[in-house]
Design a protein around this motif. Structure first.
Motif, PDB file in Angstrom:
ATOM      1  N   LEU A  32      24.090 -28.116  -4.616  1.00 20.84           N
ATOM      2  CA  LEU A  32      25.131 -29.132  -4.474  1.00 20.84           C
ATOM      3  C   LEU A  32      26.178 -28.664  -3.479  1.00 20.84           C
ATOM      4  CD1 LEU A  32      25.666 -29.965  -8.248  1.00 20.84           C
ATOM      5  CD2 LEU A  32      24.220 -31.163  -6.605  1.00 20.84           C
ATOM      6  N   ARG A  33      26.635 -29.581  -2.653  1.00 19.42           N
ATOM      7  CA  ARG A  33      27.710 -29.293  -1.697  1.00 19.42           C
ATOM      8  C   ARG A  33      28.885 -30.159  -2.116  1.00 19.42           C
ATOM      9  NH1 ARG A  33      25.156 -30.255   3.079  1.00 19.42           N
ATOM     10  NH2 ARG A  33      25.449 -32.474   2.718  1.00 19.42           N
ATOM     11  N   LEU A  34      29.966 -29.527  -2.504  1.00 15.25           N
ATOM     12  CA  LEU A  34      31.106 -30.261  -3.039  1.00 15.25           C
ATOM     13  C   LEU A  34      32.361 -30.038  -2.216  1.00 15.25           C
ATOM     14  CD1 LEU A  34      30.626 -29.364  -6.801  1.00 15.25           C
ATOM     15  CD2 LEU A  34      29.949 -31.465  -5.657  1.00 15.25           C
ATOM     16  N   PRO A  35      33.125 -31.088  -1.976  1.00 16.59           N
ATOM     17  CA  PRO A  35      34.427 -30.906  -1.340  1.00 16.59           C
ATOM     18  C   PRO A  35      35.372 -30.264  -2.353  1.00 16.59           C
ATOM     19  CG  PRO A  35      34.084 -33.212  -1.919  1.00 16.59           C
ATOM     20  CD  PRO A  35      32.815 -32.491  -2.223  1.00 16.59           C
ATOM     21  N   SER A  36      36.343 -29.530  -1.883  1.00 18.55           N
ATOM     22  CA  SER A  36      37.256 -28.828  -2.790  1.00 18.55           C
ATOM     23  C   SER A  36      38.022 -29.786  -3.690  1.00 18.55           C
ATOM     24  CB  SER A  36      38.221 -27.947  -2.001  1.00 18.55           C
ATOM     25  OG  SER A  36      38.956 -28.719  -1.082  1.00 18.55           O
ATOM     26  N   PRO A  59      17.848 -23.668 -11.700  1.00 19.15           N
ATOM     27  CA  PRO A  59      19.188 -23.123 -11.506  1.00 19.15           C
ATOM     28  C   PRO A  59      20.005 -24.035 -10.588  1.00 19.15           C
ATOM     29  CG  PRO A  59      17.578 -21.857 -10.272  1.00 19.15           C
ATOM     30  CD  PRO A  59      16.812 -22.857 -11.080  1.00 19.15           C
ATOM     31  N   VAL A  60      21.322 -24.003 -10.746  1.00 27.40           N
ATOM     32  CA  VAL A  60      22.217 -24.839  -9.947  1.00 27.40           C
ATOM     33  C   VAL A  60      23.087 -23.948  -9.069  1.00 27.40           C
ATOM     34  CG1 VAL A  60      24.092 -26.532 -10.007  1.00 27.40           C
ATOM     35  CG2 VAL A  60      22.259 -26.636 -11.710  1.00 27.40           C
ATOM     36  N   TYR A  61      23.109 -24.267  -7.779  1.00 20.13           N
ATOM     37  CA  TYR A  61      23.962 -23.582  -6.816  1.00 20.13           C
ATOM     38  C   TYR A  61      24.980 -24.580  -6.296  1.00 20.13           C
ATOM     39  CZ  TYR A  61      20.495 -19.855  -6.662  1.00 20.13           C
ATOM     40  OH  TYR A  61      19.652 -18.839  -7.002  1.00 20.13           O
ATOM     41  N   ILE A  62      26.214 -24.163  -6.199  1.00 21.71           N
ATOM     42  CA  ILE A  62      27.266 -25.021  -5.670  1.00 21.71           C
ATOM     43  C   ILE A  62      27.864 -24.362  -4.432  1.00 21.71           C
ATOM     44  CG2 ILE A  62      29.545 -26.004  -6.097  1.00 21.71           C
ATOM     45  CD1 ILE A  62      28.784 -26.427  -8.951  1.00 21.71           C
ATOM     46  N   ARG A  63      27.952 -25.166  -3.373  1.00 23.06           N
ATOM     47  CA  ARG A  63      28.553 -24.700  -2.120  1.00 23.06           C
ATOM     48  C   ARG A  63      29.861 -25.441  -1.932  1.00 23.06           C
ATOM     49  NH1 ARG A  63      25.689 -22.657   2.407  1.00 23.06           N
ATOM     50  NH2 ARG A  63      23.854 -23.347   1.287  1.00 23.06           N
ATOM     51  N   VAL A  64      30.951 -24.695  -1.800  1.00 24.97           N
ATOM     52  CA  VAL A  64      32.277 -25.272  -1.579  1.00 24.97           C
ATOM     53  C   VAL A  64      32.901 -24.540  -0.399  1.00 24.97           C
ATOM     54  CG1 VAL A  64      34.561 -25.692  -2.539  1.00 24.97           C
ATOM     55  CG2 VAL A  64      32.568 -25.792  -4.031  1.00 24.97           C
ATOM     56  N   GLY A  85      20.197 -39.171  -9.151  1.00 21.45           N
ATOM     57  CA  GLY A  85      20.772 -40.506  -9.032  1.00 21.45           C
ATOM     58  C   GLY A  85      22.175 -40.579  -9.600  1.00 21.45           C
ATOM     59  N   GLU A  86      22.389 -39.915 -10.724  1.00 21.30           N
ATOM     60  CA  GLU A  86      23.722 -39.909 -11.318  1.00 21.30           C
ATOM     61  C   GLU A  86      24.709 -39.152 -10.442  1.00 21.30           C
ATOM     62  OE1 GLU A  86      24.114 -39.246 -15.553  1.00 21.30           O
ATOM     63  OE2 GLU A  86      21.953 -39.603 -15.764  1.00 21.30           O
ATOM     64  N   LEU A  87      24.265 -38.048  -9.858  1.00 16.03           N
ATOM     65  CA  LEU A  87      25.133 -37.290  -8.950  1.00 16.03           C
ATOM     66  C   LEU A  87      25.506 -38.144  -7.737  1.00 16.03           C
ATOM     67  CD1 LEU A  87      23.388 -33.817  -9.123  1.00 16.03           C
ATOM     68  CD2 LEU A  87      25.710 -34.320  -9.886  1.00 16.03           C
ATOM     69  N   HIS A  90      28.120 -40.818  -8.720  1.00 14.25           N
ATOM     70  CA  HIS A  90      29.469 -40.318  -8.989  1.00 14.25           C
ATOM     71  C   HIS A  90      30.134 -39.667  -7.777  1.00 14.25           C
ATOM     72  CE1 HIS A  90      29.862 -40.992 -13.300  1.00 14.25           C
ATOM     73  NE2 HIS A  90      28.568 -40.714 -13.386  1.00 14.25           N
ATOM     74  N   PHE A  91      29.340 -38.978  -6.949  1.00 17.93           N
ATOM     75  CA  PHE A  91      29.938 -38.161  -5.888  1.00 17.93           C
ATOM     76  C   PHE A  91      29.502 -38.541  -4.479  1.00 17.93           C
ATOM     77  CE2 PHE A  91      29.857 -35.503  -9.715  1.00 17.93           C
ATOM     78  CZ  PHE A  91      31.210 -35.246  -9.843  1.00 17.93           C
ATOM     79  N   GLY A  92      28.510 -39.410  -4.314  1.00 13.83           N
ATOM     80  CA  GLY A  92      28.056 -39.814  -2.991  1.00 13.83           C
ATOM     81  C   GLY A  92      26.924 -38.949  -2.468  1.00 13.83           C
ATOM     82  N   ALA A  93      26.324 -39.404  -1.375  1.00 11.71           N
ATOM     83  CA  ALA A  93      25.139 -38.742  -0.813  1.00 11.71           C
ATOM     84  C   ALA A  93      25.412 -37.327  -0.320  1.00 11.71           C
ATOM     85  CB  ALA A  93      24.575 -39.587   0.320  1.00 11.71           C
ATOM     86  N   GLU A  94      26.643 -37.052   0.093  1.00 17.15           N
ATOM     87  CA  GLU A  94      26.940 -35.722   0.654  1.00 17.15           C
ATOM     88  C   GLU A  94      26.891 -34.609  -0.375  1.00 17.15           C
ATOM     89  OE1 GLU A  94      30.748 -37.591  -0.639  1.00 17.15           O
ATOM     90  OE2 GLU A  94      29.133 -38.281   0.643  1.00 17.15           O
ATOM     91  N   VAL A  95      26.811 -34.951  -1.672  1.00 14.79           N
ATOM     92  CA  VAL A  95      26.819 -33.914  -2.708  1.00 14.79           C
ATOM     93  C   VAL A  95      25.510 -33.136  -2.737  1.00 14.79           C
ATOM     94  CG1 VAL A  95      25.994 -35.312  -4.653  1.00 14.79           C
ATOM     95  CG2 VAL A  95      27.530 -33.406  -5.064  1.00 14.79           C
ATOM     96  N   LEU A  96      24.376 -33.782  -2.430  1.00  8.99           N
ATOM     97  CA  LEU A  96      23.101 -33.091  -2.486  1.00  8.99           C
ATOM     98  C   LEU A  96      22.918 -32.303  -1.209  1.00  8.99           C
ATOM     99  CD1 LEU A  96      20.903 -35.869  -4.083  1.00  8.99           C
ATOM    100  CD2 LEU A  96      21.915 -33.876  -5.194  1.00  8.99           C
ATOM    101  N   ASP A  97      22.932 -31.007  -1.348  1.00  9.17           N
ATOM    102  CA  ASP A  97      22.868 -30.097  -0.200  1.00  9.17           C
ATOM    103  C   ASP A  97      21.413 -29.813   0.129  1.00  9.17           C
ATOM    104  OD1 ASP A  97      23.350 -28.286   1.778  1.00  9.17           O
ATOM    105  OD2 ASP A  97      24.545 -26.929   0.565  1.00  9.17           O
ATOM    106  N   VAL A  98      20.868 -30.546   1.098  1.00 13.35           N
ATOM    107  CA  VAL A  98      19.477 -30.353   1.453  1.00 13.35           C
ATOM    108  C   VAL A  98      19.304 -29.298   2.540  1.00 13.35           C
ATOM    109  CG1 VAL A  98      18.726 -32.633   0.742  1.00 13.35           C
ATOM    110  CG2 VAL A  98      19.581 -32.299   3.042  1.00 13.35           C
ATOM    111  N   ALA A  99      20.350 -28.962   3.229  1.00  9.01           N
ATOM    112  CA  ALA A  99      20.282 -27.929   4.274  1.00  9.01           C
ATOM    113  C   ALA A  99      20.674 -26.603   3.662  1.00  9.01           C
ATOM    114  CB  ALA A  99      21.210 -28.289   5.414  1.00  9.01           C
TER     115      ALA A  99
END
Length: 100
Positions: A32-36, A59-64, A85-87, A90-99
């Motif tokens: 996941l890529r999340l804005p601060s 496992p879940v990785y978060i990039r901030v 789909g739920e992510l 709630h947070f928009g397409a930019e949340v899924l970090d495919v790169a």
């Protein structure tokens, strides 16, 4: 497959299907890529509840802001039951970090 343009609307005709199987014991991680701003207010609680509501083995990785953190095992998820789909909702397409 091939594209069939003879009818309206155009169709994709399947020629071959291959099943993708993961090696036993391996589960693809969720990145996941999340804005601060997510860490301010109720958005963080929403994220926590979404992850805890889909328990599994990925496992879940978060990039901030360029920093990546792996969440603890209690936040491992099952990605096959609508979590993505739920992510997105709630947070928009930019949340899924495919790169990754």
């Amino acid at each position: 497959g091939r594209l069939d343009l003879r009818e309206e609307p155009a169709k994709i005709v399947c020629m071959e299907v291959t099943t993708i199987e993961l090696a036993h014991g391996e589960y693809p991680p969720l990145h996941l890529r999340l804005p601060s701003r997510v860490f301010d207010g109720p958005a963080l609680e929403t994220l926590k509840q979404l992850l805890l509501g889909h328990p599994g083995s990925s496992p879940v990785y978060i990039r901030v802001e360029g920093h990546q953190v792996r969440l603890g095992a209690e936040f491992a998820v099952d990605q096959s039951n609508g979590l993505r789909g739920e992510l997105l909702a709630h947070f928009g397409a930019e949340v899924l970090d495919v790169a990754v």
